[in-house]
Design an enzyme around this catalytic site. Sequence first.
Site: not given
Lengths: 344, 344
Positions: A49, A196, A237, A247-248
């Site tokens: 994270g 996750q 991120d 981001n993811k």
Amino acid sequence: MKIDYQPIEWLGNRVRILDQTKLPQKETYLVTDDYRKVAGAIKELKVRGAPAIGIAGAYGVALGASKIKSASREEFLKQVQKVSDAIASTRPTARNLFFALERMQKASTKGKTSVDIKKVLMAEAIKIHKEEADATKRLSELGAGLIKKGWTILTHCNTGPLAPSGYGTALGVIIAAHKQGKKIQVLADETRPLLQGARLTAWELKKAGVPVTLITDSMAGHFMRVGKVDCVITGADRIAANGDTANKIGTYPLAVVAKENKIPFYIAAPVSTIDMKMKSGARIPIEERGADEVMRFNGQLLVLDGINAANPAFDVTPNKYITAIITDKGIIKPPYLEGIKKLI
Amino acid sequence: MKIDYQPIEWLGNRVRILDQTKLPQKETYLVTDDYRKVAGAIKELKVRGAPAIGIAGAYGVALGASKIKSASREEFLKQVQKVSDAIASTRPTARNLFFALERMQKASTKGKTSVDIKKVLMAEAIKIHKEEADATKRLSELGAGLIKKGWTILTHCNTGPLAPSGYGTALGVIIAAHKQGKKIQVLADETRPLLQGARLTAWELKKAGVPVTLITDSMAGHFMRVGKVDCVITGADRIAANGDTANKIGTYPLAVVAKENKIPFYIAAPVSTIDMKMKSGARIPIEERGADEVMRFNGQLLVLDGINAANPAFDVTPNKYITAIITDKGIIKPPYLEGIKKLI
């Protein structure tokens, strides 16, 4: 909101890291004063994270510095830089890691002797930790104002207290809205390859008492199309100066499908995630992780030998798909170039 | 193209079904003359893929009929209907199953005695099998004409020879293009929750010698955005009269993201997949499967107890996202309402 677990805790001369790869089945901890173990924990996603990576990185530098024996200030700083470089090399995408390392580097110039610098670095790491936790608290409360009563919120990956240490980013907003009595519910993407969402987000929402339904990443579009999603919130991120957001992996298609269905798509992140040196998302480095994470599911091999797999860990969502960026310093709406500049 | 495996084979008085749930680790077969076992194999996805479900259903009716002892024609037909109903109740979305069952029902009226009808039904099942196999061969060759040299093709779920028995739909097109020397490569979505892409598509493409890279469903958008995908091809479980298409969950977001990136999005399916009674995709029944498929992998629980999961097995892609529908009777382009009517 009372959180009864912490992804990172400072124990005075060691750091305690909750091993998130073992959750939700086991709550095990790594306690170490060795910066190489901290770097390893970041690389292996024991701590993960964006904000939490930054905090862990800062403690890593402080711990690494505390062990350096060199007497001369110059030589000492050179060795601190080596520690910092080792930590920087763990994960390339999350801005918060570099934000924290840059702050540690700047702080290191303030001490006159190596003894001084060691103290300064430790204090700076603790300060970063506190500030990041406070930032997520503020952005969560700000963001909760965007959530309407009875909404179903779709989220991706994990962005709860586990990810940013303290409160949470996207999940912080969700939990804050829940605490305000908004009777929301959550659709949580499982978030392949490392799950996750299934392992961490579902676990955190259950702990927080928020109704949650787990779905595969591939189901999110369907639920948006049939009108079962009122908004999408994810973390970030790295956010470029124009609002483009890394981001993811899997975030970008959510944003496209949300826009297509006129569903608001929010990014929630502390300002430490913003990278003003990155003009757009085009040059944000995308971490490519091992193919094994895709070829296996919870350790079990899915495919026959000789099959290749790709594993980009992040994608970039262009700013035009983002309804607003929720930060600790305010909610930014388009045009982002101006909005972000004004805020920073 | 030589295919050295068959999802369904007729052995004269029994049917042999390749158990696809055990692939790619094990090639095991169910050999049975019991229609209830055939229905079970459809329900449990031992045999899967829209055309193959139809073929298995037809053999199931023929096998069920062959065991009925009643002498009167009326009573015999009533019992055949019961067999057909049991098979119909296995999976609600794929049109091909109902197409096959309707053909079997129609055929059953042609026999004068129960002995006649038994023969007619067996012949009709074999005919359906052959026609569906021929249809996939034709559509594969037609569709290959749309593929340009050197393309990277993204596909979802499994639509190779395993799914439609004989050739393949989306994967049939891909394999036909490969055989034509087009030097294509494939990005295969793993296709959660049951991983047909990872387990079956990767396995079939490797057998066919087509270069394949496995990705998670969440990665497809990223590869489209960064220009690594030249077209998307999927199969279909049911196509409405206006071209709206139900297919494996996760297809709809691929189509939206493809359109957003100006990438052609093709559906490949035999005309038996088209349901003229369904005016649009709005009322196509979407099978909701057990939550366990999302919460577990190979028996292993991913989440803590008390977490809910949803499991819609299909989604609907509105016709506006579809560049063309490749069928055995021709390639249909928008407007689909007219194009489909003309073809059928």
